[in-house]
Design an enzyme around this catalytic site. Structure first.
Site, PDB file in Angstrom:
ATOM      1  N   LYS A 133       0.824  -1.209   0.000  1.00 32.69           N
ATOM      2  CA  LYS A 133       0.000   0.000   0.000  1.00 32.69           C
ATOM      3  C   LYS A 133       0.861   1.263   0.000  1.00 32.69           C
ATOM      4  O   LYS A 133       0.640   2.177  -0.776  1.00 32.69           O
ATOM      5  CB  LYS A 133      -0.932   0.036   1.234  1.00 32.69           C
ATOM      6  CG  LYS A 133      -1.827  -1.188   1.372  1.00 32.69           C
ATOM      7  CD  LYS A 133      -2.773  -1.075   2.571  1.00 32.69           C
ATOM      8  CE  LYS A 133      -2.104  -1.057   3.934  1.00 32.69           C
ATOM      9  NZ  LYS A 133      -1.452  -2.335   4.320  1.00 32.69           N
TER      10      LYS A 133
ATOM     11  N   ARG B 296      -9.579   0.861   8.989  1.00 33.25           N
ATOM     12  CA  ARG B 296      -9.200  -0.495   9.371  1.00 33.25           C
ATOM     13  C   ARG B 296     -10.301  -1.220  10.130  1.00 33.25           C
ATOM     14  O   ARG B 296     -10.124  -2.376  10.484  1.00 33.25           O
ATOM     15  CB  ARG B 296      -7.972  -0.443  10.271  1.00 33.25           C
ATOM     16  CG  ARG B 296      -6.643  -0.748   9.560  1.00 33.25           C
ATOM     17  CD  ARG B 296      -5.584  -0.554  10.592  1.00 33.25           C
ATOM     18  NE  ARG B 296      -4.342  -1.205  10.394  1.00 33.25           N
ATOM     19  CZ  ARG B 296      -3.261  -0.653   9.856  1.00 33.25           C
ATOM     20  NH1 ARG B 296      -3.329   0.538   9.329  1.00 33.25           N
ATOM     21  NH2 ARG B 296      -2.123  -1.302   9.831  1.00 33.25           N
TER      22      ARG B 296
ATOM     23  N   ARG C 130      12.004  -5.457   5.478  1.00 28.15           N
ATOM     24  CA  ARG C 130      11.958  -4.123   4.865  1.00 28.15           C
ATOM     25  C   ARG C 130      12.603  -3.039   5.731  1.00 28.15           C
ATOM     26  O   ARG C 130      12.639  -3.133   6.948  1.00 28.15           O
ATOM     27  CB  ARG C 130      10.531  -3.749   4.487  1.00 28.15           C
ATOM     28  CG  ARG C 130       9.608  -3.514   5.633  1.00 28.15           C
ATOM     29  CD  ARG C 130       8.183  -3.297   5.130  1.00 28.15           C
ATOM     30  NE  ARG C 130       7.276  -3.039   6.216  1.00 28.15           N
ATOM     31  CZ  ARG C 130       5.976  -2.820   6.077  1.00 28.15           C
ATOM     32  NH1 ARG C 130       5.429  -2.830   4.882  1.00 28.15           N
ATOM     33  NH2 ARG C 130       5.223  -2.581   7.129  1.00 28.15           N
TER      34      ARG C 130
ATOM     35  N   ARG D 107      11.100  -0.430  11.142  1.00 27.31           N
ATOM     36  CA  ARG D 107      10.001  -0.239  12.096  1.00 27.31           C
ATOM     37  C   ARG D 107      10.083  -1.268  13.213  1.00 27.31           C
ATOM     38  O   ARG D 107      10.306  -2.444  12.951  1.00 27.31           O
ATOM     39  CB  ARG D 107       8.670  -0.378  11.362  1.00 27.31           C
ATOM     40  CG  ARG D 107       8.371   0.822  10.498  1.00 27.31           C
ATOM     41  CD  ARG D 107       7.156   0.627   9.643  1.00 27.31           C
ATOM     42  NE  ARG D 107       6.028  -0.001  10.338  1.00 27.31           N
ATOM     43  CZ  ARG D 107       4.830  -0.162   9.786  1.00 27.31           C
ATOM     44  NH1 ARG D 107       4.616   0.269   8.548  1.00 27.31           N
ATOM     45  NH2 ARG D 107       3.856  -0.738  10.448  1.00 27.31           N
TER      46      ARG D 107
ATOM     47  N   ARG E  62      -0.586  -8.392  13.501  1.00 28.06           N
ATOM     48  CA  ARG E  62      -1.143  -7.390  12.593  1.00 28.06           C
ATOM     49  C   ARG E  62      -1.993  -8.057  11.506  1.00 28.06           C
ATOM     50  O   ARG E  62      -3.041  -7.553  11.116  1.00 28.06           O
ATOM     51  CB  ARG E  62      -0.022  -6.532  11.999  1.00 28.06           C
ATOM     52  CG  ARG E  62       0.569  -5.572  13.050  1.00 28.06           C
ATOM     53  CD  ARG E  62       1.973  -5.095  12.719  1.00 28.06           C
ATOM     54  NE  ARG E  62       2.044  -4.355  11.487  1.00 28.06           N
ATOM     55  CZ  ARG E  62       3.165  -4.181  10.782  1.00 28.06           C
ATOM     56  NH1 ARG E  62       4.312  -4.704  11.213  1.00 28.06           N
ATOM     57  NH2 ARG E  62       3.154  -3.493   9.675  1.00 28.06           N
TER      58      ARG E  62
HETATM   59  P1  AMP Z   1       0.736   0.716   9.351  1.00 28.51           P
HETATM   60  O1  AMP Z   1       1.872   1.632   9.131  1.00 28.51           O
HETATM   61  O2  AMP Z   1      -0.464   1.079   8.505  1.00 28.51           O
HETATM   62  O3  AMP Z   1       1.108  -0.733   9.217  1.00 28.51           O
HETATM   63  O4  AMP Z   1       0.257   0.922  10.869  1.00 28.51           O
HETATM   64  C1  AMP Z   1       1.130   0.635  11.950  1.00 28.51           C
HETATM   65  C2  AMP Z   1       0.341   0.513  13.228  1.00 28.51           C
HETATM   66  O5  AMP Z   1      -0.305   1.748  13.530  1.00 28.51           O
HETATM   67  C3  AMP Z   1      -0.791  -0.512  13.210  1.00 28.51           C
HETATM   68  O6  AMP Z   1      -0.339  -1.831  13.489  1.00 28.51           O
HETATM   69  C4  AMP Z   1      -1.705   0.031  14.311  1.00 28.51           C
HETATM   70  O7  AMP Z   1      -1.204  -0.223  15.590  1.00 28.51           O
HETATM   71  C5  AMP Z   1      -1.611   1.530  14.069  1.00 28.51           C
HETATM   72  N1  AMP Z   1      -2.608   2.006  13.066  1.00 28.51           N
HETATM   73  C6  AMP Z   1      -2.345   2.560  11.856  1.00 28.51           C
HETATM   74  N2  AMP Z   1      -3.465   2.889  11.213  1.00 28.51           N
HETATM   75  C7  AMP Z   1      -4.487   2.516  12.034  1.00 28.51           C
HETATM   76  C8  AMP Z   1      -5.898   2.567  11.931  1.00 28.51           C
HETATM   77  N3  AMP Z   1      -6.497   3.052  10.841  1.00 28.51           N
HETATM   78  N4  AMP Z   1      -6.613   2.094  12.979  1.00 28.51           N
HETATM   79  C9  AMP Z   1      -6.037   1.608  14.086  1.00 28.51           C
HETATM   80  N5  AMP Z   1      -4.708   1.513  14.243  1.00 28.51           N
HETATM   81  C10 AMP Z   1      -3.933   1.967  13.224  1.00 28.51           C
END
Ligand code: AMP
Length: 217
Positions: A13, A88, A127, A161, A172
């Site tokens: 994404k 989400r 990554r 990360r 996740r």
């Molecule tokens: P990402 O970078 O999109 O993989 O997000 C990393 C982490 O941020 C996720 O595992 C969640 O803990 C939190 N997070 C990001 N976006 C959301 C969302 N829309 N709703 C809830 N938690 C989020």
């Protein structure tokens, strides 16, 4: 045009959102990036989110919809936004509808990246990104051309990360399956869902997304 890129962690994404920014002048709205910035800055939101993120669980709907709402009030999002990692949950999907319609905007497409979950753990674990420009790399699939130097900006610092380890990735993925995938029928009912092959190479995925956005997909 406003679109959602939907898919589990590692589906591509962020990579595709960055390309759409460059190629189409759209703006990437990644709640993950926004939350990481809040954690780094030590804001109240960041303090609340940190442990939840490290565990691979979801931050509360109110927090993420709040930050998306603030972001949508900034003028650069008026011409088009790419929602990356948001919504989400079902509640977030409903909030996004409200946030867009309050501003006289609408969603054009929900693009689902179809992927093989097992392959994703490998993608996510390896990554890393350039600490300066954010260009993405991978231990196996995309190393910098010159060892230790970013291909794009020449910086020599990279970052990983903390939640990109095998155990957290599995949490996740489970969160994605349990809470995010169930929002697809909400968008199916609106006729907005289009699917692309997220396991194809990066350029091919970009091509398939372009076909959707240009009305040929
Ligand atoms: P990402 O970078 O999109 O993989 O997000 C990393 C982490 O941020 C996720 O595992 C969640 O803990 C939190 N997070 C990001 N976006 C959301 C969302 N829309 N709703 C809830 N938690 C989020």
């Amino acid at each position: 045009m406003n679109i959602i890129l939907l898919g589990p962690p590692g589906a591509g994404k962020g990579t595709q959102a960055k390309r759409l920014e460059t190629e189409r002048g759209m703006v990437q709205l990644s709640t993950g990036d926004m939350l990481r910035a809040a954690v780094k800055a030590g804001t109240p939101t960041g303090l609340k989110a940190k442990a939840v993120m490290e565990a691979g669980q979801l931050v509360s709907d109110a927090i993420v919809s709040g930050i998306i709402g603030e972001r949508l009030d900034m003028a650069d999002t008026e011409t088009g936004a790419i929602f990356d990692g948001y919504p989400r949950t079902y509640a977030q999907a409903e909030s996004l509808d409200a946030l867009l319609s309050e501003r006289g905007r609408k969603l054009d497409y929900v693009i689902e990246l179809l992927v093989n979950e097992e392959a994703l753990v490998d993608r996510v674990e390896g990554r890393f990104t350039c600490a300066k420009c954010g260009e993405g790399y991978h231990d196996k699939y995309k190393l910098p051309k010159v060892d230790g130097v970013c291909d794009v900006c020449g910086a020599t610092e990279f970052k990983r990360r903390p939640d990109d380890n095998a155990e957290t990735v599995r949490t996740r993925m489970a969160e994605y399956r349990a809470k995010t995938a169930p929002i697809l029928p909400f968008y199916e009912a609106k006729g907005l869902v289009r699917r692309v092959d997220g396991m194809a190479d990066i350029d091919e995925v970009t091509r398939q997304i372009a076909a959707v956005l240009d009305g040929q997909g």
